[in-house]
Scaffold this motif. Sequence first.
Motif, PDB file in Angstrom:
ATOM      1  N   LYS A   1       2.326   1.747  -3.491  1.00 16.78           N
ATOM      2  CA  LYS A   1       1.336   2.281  -4.434  1.00 16.78           C
ATOM      3  C   LYS A   1       1.110   3.774  -4.211  1.00 16.78           C
ATOM      4  O   LYS A   1       1.053   4.559  -5.160  1.00 16.78           O
ATOM      5  CB  LYS A   1       0.019   1.525  -4.307  1.00 16.78           C
ATOM      6  N   ASN A   2       0.979   4.167  -2.940  1.00 19.70           N
ATOM      7  CA  ASN A   2       0.767   5.579  -2.631  1.00 19.70           C
ATOM      8  C   ASN A   2       1.958   6.432  -3.064  1.00 19.70           C
ATOM      9  O   ASN A   2       1.792   7.552  -3.564  1.00 19.70           O
ATOM     10  CB  ASN A   2       0.508   5.768  -1.142  1.00 19.70           C
TER      11      ASN A   2
ATOM     12  N   ILE B   1       1.834   6.868  -6.841  1.00 18.52           N
ATOM     13  CA  ILE B   1       0.783   7.840  -7.178  1.00 18.52           C
ATOM     14  C   ILE B   1       1.270   9.262  -6.915  1.00 18.52           C
ATOM     15  O   ILE B   1       1.063  10.172  -7.736  1.00 18.52           O
ATOM     16  CB  ILE B   1      -0.501   7.550  -6.380  1.00 18.52           C
ATOM     17  N   ASN B   2       1.917   9.489  -5.770  1.00 21.41           N
ATOM     18  CA  ASN B   2       2.443  10.826  -5.449  1.00 21.41           C
ATOM     19  C   ASN B   2       3.484  11.271  -6.472  1.00 21.41           C
ATOM     20  O   ASN B   2       3.518  12.446  -6.873  1.00 21.41           O
ATOM     21  CB  ASN B   2       3.057  10.828  -4.053  1.00 21.41           C
TER      22      ASN B   2
ATOM     23  N   ARG C   1       0.830  -1.211   0.000  1.00 18.92           N
ATOM     24  CA  ARG C   1       0.000   0.000   0.000  1.00 18.92           C
ATOM     25  C   ARG C   1       0.856   1.250   0.000  1.00 18.92           C
ATOM     26  O   ARG C   1       0.567   2.218  -0.740  1.00 18.92           O
ATOM     27  CB  ARG C   1      -0.923  -0.009   1.218  1.00 18.92           C
ATOM     28  N   GLU C   2       1.904   1.263   0.809  1.00 20.74           N
ATOM     29  CA  GLU C   2       2.799   2.420   0.860  1.00 20.74           C
ATOM     30  C   GLU C   2       3.491   2.638  -0.487  1.00 20.74           C
ATOM     31  O   GLU C   2       3.675   3.772  -0.928  1.00 20.74           O
ATOM     32  CB  GLU C   2       3.838   2.221   1.962  1.00 20.74           C
TER      33      GLU C   2
END
Length: 251
Positions: A7-8, A11-12, A4-5
Amino acid sequence: MNERELKNMIINILESAQYGTLQEFQAIVANGIQRGVGFDGLVWGAGRQLTSGAIDIELAYLEGRDKSLLSDYQQIAEIDPTSQKFMANPQLPQNITVACAYQKPSLTIARDYLNHYDISQILLCGLNQNNQHTFRWMTFYRGDDLPFNENDVDLVAFLVPLIHRIEQLRHCTTEMQKMAHQADPAEKYERFSTLTQKESEVAFSYIGGNNYKDIARMLGMAPNTVRRHLWSIYQKLEVHSRSTLRMRLLG
């Protein structure tokens, strides 16, 4: 760094590439990798291989070390074994403990240089840019004796080529925006009006040096979809190669 980290973080990075300044983009990339890997120095560079075999640093974003690190490097460039291994296989991460890799008497100058800049651990990864003598890379440093571990290496091997491709796409998008502001309305309309938004994204990514798989990964589509878009682009703009497409779009 969990899934999850990761992917985030991606995205950023994508959002900063699209909407942020170059400095904001570089800072977000550096901060994101820092959370996953942990380092106290970074060189995000571009350069070419000279006939001597050394690498000439042409552009660099530096963090955590004095800028003289870059100019002083030229004194050891021809004997540095880490950069030589990198140029032989840029996408293979080089995970180096200085005390072990620079033991030979012939490398004393290089070892002294690294010690001067408080570099005990090196993690280096990158890629060729358009031809085999031009490179982009990220080099991560640690001043302590804690080596980069297997997870650090795997994360860097995944992220660094991806980030460089995003950087290329960002550059192409920036150039497109500049042209949109500078071109007169008639020329602007004639050049771009026939392309859809997706076709424009594919076209500028393609002339930036990316292949079908890279474009598919960055734009979230299948490689066959990229091929169909390129076929349509070629037909609409009446071009037949990457070079003529680049001239048509950037002309």
